[in-house]
Design a protein around this motif. Structure first.
Motif, short mmCIF file in Angstrom:
data_model
loop_
_atom_site.label_atom_id
_atom_site.label_comp_id
_atom_site.label_asym_id
_atom_site.label_seq_id
_atom_site.Cartn_x
_atom_site.Cartn_y
_atom_site.Cartn_z
N UNK A 31 4.36 16.12 -6.73
CA UNK A 31 4.78 15.44 -7.14
C UNK A 31 5.49 13.94 -6.30
N UNK A 32 6.13 15.28 -4.80
CA UNK A 32 6.51 14.64 -4.15
C UNK A 32 5.68 14.08 -3.17
N UNK A 33 4.50 14.24 -3.23
CA UNK A 33 3.43 13.95 -2.59
C UNK A 33 2.63 12.40 -3.37
N UNK A 34 3.29 12.12 -4.11
CA UNK A 34 3.12 11.19 -5.41
C UNK A 34 4.02 10.19 -4.83
N UNK A 35 4.87 10.93 -4.44
CA UNK A 35 6.39 9.85 -4.25
C UNK A 35 6.34 9.26 -3.16
N UNK A 36 5.80 10.51 -2.27
CA UNK A 36 5.08 9.44 -0.40
C UNK A 36 4.12 8.55 -0.51
N UNK A 37 2.91 8.43 -1.09
CA UNK A 37 1.94 7.76 -1.46
C UNK A 37 2.73 6.44 -2.11
N UNK A 38 3.70 7.03 -2.91
CA UNK A 38 3.91 6.07 -3.93
C UNK A 38 4.52 4.74 -2.74
N UNK A 39 5.27 5.47 -2.25
CA UNK A 39 5.99 4.62 -0.61
C UNK A 39 5.03 3.86 0.62
N UNK A 40 3.96 4.76 0.05
CA UNK A 40 3.57 4.31 1.55
C UNK A 40 2.89 2.88 1.11
N UNK A 41 1.49 3.34 -0.58
CA UNK A 41 1.27 1.72 -1.27
C UNK A 41 2.87 1.18 -0.93
N UNK A 42 3.40 1.03 -1.11
CA UNK A 42 4.38 -0.31 -1.72
C UNK A 42 4.82 -1.21 0.15
N UNK A 43 4.72 -0.14 0.76
CA UNK A 43 4.99 -0.47 1.66
C UNK A 43 3.81 -1.29 2.71
N UNK A 44 2.51 -0.93 2.43
CA UNK A 44 1.04 -1.42 2.65
C UNK A 44 0.98 -2.91 2.48
N UNK A 45 1.80 -2.60 0.89
CA UNK A 45 1.23 -3.78 -0.02
C UNK A 45 2.33 -4.80 0.88
N UNK A 46 3.76 -4.39 0.86
CA UNK A 46 4.29 -5.16 1.89
C UNK A 46 4.53 -6.31 2.88
N UNK A 47 3.63 -5.17 4.16
CA UNK A 47 2.83 -5.95 4.96
C UNK A 47 1.63 -6.95 5.02
N UNK A 48 0.72 -6.56 3.77
CA UNK A 48 -0.08 -6.74 3.51
C UNK A 48 0.38 -8.90 2.65
N UNK A 49 1.22 -8.64 1.98
CA UNK A 49 2.36 -10.09 2.05
C UNK A 49 2.65 -10.90 3.61
N UNK A 50 3.03 -10.20 3.81
CA UNK A 50 3.90 -11.04 5.48
C UNK A 50 2.19 -11.59 5.86
N UNK A 51 1.83 -10.59 6.68
CA UNK A 51 0.53 -11.03 7.20
C UNK A 51 -0.10 -12.17 6.53
N UNK A 52 0.21 -12.87 5.09
CA UNK A 52 -1.15 -13.19 4.76
C UNK A 52 -0.06 -14.60 4.55
N UNK A 53 1.42 -14.70 4.07
CA UNK A 53 2.33 -15.74 4.88
C UNK A 53 2.23 -16.25 6.23
N UNK A 54 2.59 -15.42 7.16
CA UNK A 54 1.65 -15.68 8.63
C UNK A 54 0.83 -16.30 9.09
N UNK A 55 -0.69 -15.99 8.18
CA UNK A 55 -1.83 -16.21 8.58
C UNK A 55 -1.88 -17.92 7.50
N UNK A 56 -0.91 -18.07 6.39
CA UNK A 56 -0.72 -19.02 5.56
C UNK A 56 -0.04 -20.69 6.83
N UNK A 57 0.46 -20.15 7.60
CA UNK A 57 1.20 -20.99 8.43
C UNK A 57 0.58 -21.40 9.46
N UNK A 58 0.00 -21.00 9.83
CA UNK A 58 -0.78 -21.59 11.05
C UNK A 58 -2.49 -22.59 10.01
#
Length: 274
Positions: A247-274
């Protein structure tokens, strides 16, 4: 009893108690092989003595004169009672206590010498047996005969001491030509009663042994079940530990997935600005 049985019985009841059964079976087999089926059956019917009876038998062989004194003491007590001689009765009653106590102590000494000290229960049975021998001439003859199979009960061996007026039927009972026959009948009856008591004791011992065996089996089963329960409880604890870790591993993986999704969205916004 057949005449041929007497020497065999005397020999068997003179043996150490733990040797009785094997020796009896051997003697019965020997009689059967010699063609005396009746004697073999009589020998086979002989009962192993209880510890108290064995000690009383041993005492009758080691100290026959002192055991025989029980007969004279009992006769004196009954005579004093029949004649309502209070002083003599009190004196003989005190003597009875001393003689019984002395015989019990001698029997206990024999038990210690044999490497099998008498327990409190055996000591009480010896006291009862010697008291019965004082109360009843038939019981005294049985004790002196050295073939007891169980302790005697004073309440069932005469039962007249301590009363104030003897029954009328006792007035001539100990005299006349029928005395020997009466004593013989009383002796046989005492032996029969002792044999029945011994059979009941052996049955109780077998039932106790069976009960102990069943209790041991149940204890073994209970131990096995407890072991299984402990194993199952440990497996449950280990499983729950792994589940919490997962369960702890799942929670850690879930946090990592959310963090990865956040970075993807951030990168996508940066690309749209160029």
């Amino acid at each position: 009893m057949a005449a041929d049985l007497d020497p065999v019985a005397d020999e068997l009841y003179a043996l150490p108690r733990d040797e009785f059964t094997a020796a009896r079976n051997t003697a019965a087999k020997r009689a059967r092989q010699s063609g005396d089926k009746k004697l073999a059956e009589q020998i086979k019917a002989l009962r192993r003595p209880s510890t108290a009876a064995w000690l009383a038998n041993l005492l009758s062989r080691e100290h026959p004169d002192e055991v025989r004194a029980l007969v004279d003491l009992g006769d004196g007590l009954r005579a004093a009672q029949d004649q309502l001689e209070g002083e003599a009765l009190r004196r003989l009653s005190q003597q009875r206590h001393e003689v019984v106590h002395g015989l019990v102590e001698q029997a206990r000494a024999l038990a210690r010498s044999a490497g099998n000290p008498a327990s409190d229960a055996v000591t009480r049975e010896l006291e009862d047996t010697f008291t019965a021998a004082v109360n009843s001439s038939a019981a005294a003859e049985a004790v002196a005969g050295g073939r007891l199979t169980s302790a005697l009960d004073p309440a069932e061996a005469g039962g007249l001491l301590g009363t104030t007026t003897p029954p009328a039927s006792r007035q001539d009972r100990d005299t006349g030509p029928d005395r020997e026959e009466r004593l013989r009948r009383d002796l046989e009856q005492a032996r029969s009663t002792a044999a029945d008591a011994d059979a009941a004791r052996e049955k109780a011992e077998r039932e106790r042994t069976d009960a102990e065996r069943a209790a041991n089996d149940a204890a073994g089963t209970l131990h096995e079940l407890r072991s299984r329960i402990e194993t199952a409880e440990k497996a449950e604890r280990d499983t729950r530990t792994r589940a919490r870790s997962a369960e702890r591993d799942v929670d850690a993986a879930d946090r990592a997935a959310r963090e990865a999704q956040r970075r993807v969205r951030d990168l996508e916004r940066r690309l749209d600005q160029h």
